[in-house]
Motif scaffolding. Sequence first.
Motif, PDB file in Angstrom:
ATOM      1  N   GLU A   1       2.390   8.009  -0.013  1.00  0.00           N
ATOM      2  CA  GLU A   1       0.978   7.693   0.160  1.00  0.00           C
ATOM      3  C   GLU A   1       0.829   6.274   0.696  1.00  0.00           C
ATOM      4  O   GLU A   1       1.590   5.368   0.311  1.00  0.00           O
ATOM      5  N   LYS A   2      -0.131   6.097   1.584  1.00  0.00           N
ATOM      6  CA  LYS A   2      -0.465   4.770   2.099  1.00  0.00           C
ATOM      7  C   LYS A   2      -1.918   4.476   1.785  1.00  0.00           C
ATOM      8  O   LYS A   2      -2.812   5.231   2.197  1.00  0.00           O
ATOM      9  N   ASN A   3      -2.115   3.449   1.000  1.00  0.00           N
ATOM     10  CA  ASN A   3      -3.463   3.060   0.565  1.00  0.00           C
ATOM     11  C   ASN A   3      -4.193   4.233  -0.085  1.00  0.00           C
ATOM     12  O   ASN A   3      -5.385   4.454   0.141  1.00  0.00           O
TER      13      ASN A   3
ATOM     14  N   THR B   1       5.356   6.177  -3.532  1.00  0.00           N
ATOM     15  CA  THR B   1       6.053   7.455  -3.402  1.00  0.00           C
ATOM     16  C   THR B   1       5.985   8.223  -4.718  1.00  0.00           C
ATOM     17  O   THR B   1       5.987   7.641  -5.802  1.00  0.00           O
TER      18      THR B   1
ATOM     19  N   PHE C   1       7.609   8.723   8.411  1.00  0.00           N
ATOM     20  CA  PHE C   1       7.725   7.479   7.651  1.00  0.00           C
ATOM     21  C   PHE C   1       9.179   7.169   7.342  1.00  0.00           C
ATOM     22  O   PHE C   1       9.661   6.046   7.570  1.00  0.00           O
TER      23      PHE C   1
ATOM     24  N   GLY D   1       0.788  -1.226   0.000  1.00  0.00           N
ATOM     25  CA  GLY D   1       0.000   0.000   0.000  1.00  0.00           C
ATOM     26  C   GLY D   1       0.815   1.268   0.000  1.00  0.00           C
ATOM     27  O   GLY D   1       0.250   2.372   0.017  1.00  0.00           O
ATOM     28  N   ILE D   2       2.159   1.167  -0.042  1.00  0.00           N
ATOM     29  CA  ILE D   2       3.026   2.351   0.003  1.00  0.00           C
ATOM     30  C   ILE D   2       3.432   2.750  -1.411  1.00  0.00           C
ATOM     31  O   ILE D   2       3.954   1.944  -2.192  1.00  0.00           O
TER      32      ILE D   2
END
Length: 329
Positions: A307-309, A265, A318, A262-263
């Motif tokens: 961004e996550k999900n 960039t 992070f 889910g990561i």
Amino acid sequence: MRKIVAGIVVAIVAGLFGVTFVLGSVQRADAHGMCLSDTNALPADVAGYKGDQLVNAAAIIRAGIDLGVDQHGQVLAIMTAMGESGLRNITYGDWETSGVTNPNGTRTTSIGLFQQQDSWGSVQERMDPARSAGLFYSRLLAVPGWQNMAPTLAIHAVQINADPQHYARYEKSATAIVTALTTSCPGGSGAWIVPARGHVTDTFGSCDVDRPGQDERTCHKGTDLADGTCGGPVWAAGAGKVTYAGPQPFRGNVVWIDHGGGIVTGYFHMEAGLLVKAGDVVSPGTPIGKVSNTGYSLGCHLHFQVEKNGTPINPEPFMAAAGAPLPHQ
């Protein structure tokens, strides 16, 4: 100095380096996992070399690291600058000091750390420590079997000195300098690395700049990194697959990388001519582009977004948790 003019320069790497060398801002590892030490605290003396000489040596080492050249290649570059200029970025050369001419009788035009003539590049390139080092490395890497040659002969293949053994006397001192100015890379050069030179210039969530499409809930969706120059390298912060590389509204030239779990960039405002394309698999430190000012931007910098999900998150905690904290001035 005393060298005969070499052939046509292979200058494909000159654009990788900014005009100004900024100390203490590199997180990139070389081919064997070595990083530049903290150059904000250079040794007072290494093998008799001091001050600006060590600053110039650090620029040469960093240029090699940026190109993935290992310490052997970095030692050769330092040996060369020692033998040509004493590690001083001088504006004159053999003609001015000794009246040396080229084989065709014309005056030599050597300048800078590596005493490069006009055929190597512009005056600005040859007088910039990082760019001139890049010019040297480009020729060195083109020499077949240079890694297995006697150091002075590998250098001679690039510099075409009147005495092929001229550089041998500098090997011990050059090795001492490279050893003193490099160190085993910290965790930030492993699974994740800082994706550009410089320090944080704008933080996640800030609303100081009126950005297109922002509101009180979003404001700045990433963290900006800059070192005051344009054209510096941008690296993939972690391993993954490029999902997009190209222009986007307001963001300029952009690369998005999916790291799994889910990561994702994003890297914004880069120069045209991105170094990767959709579908490419990248590792930490893979060059993906160059810092620029494209899109809605007030100066050359990298906007780095995590961004996550699908939701932007603060890159600083992070990256700190990943062992690659984003540096502050």
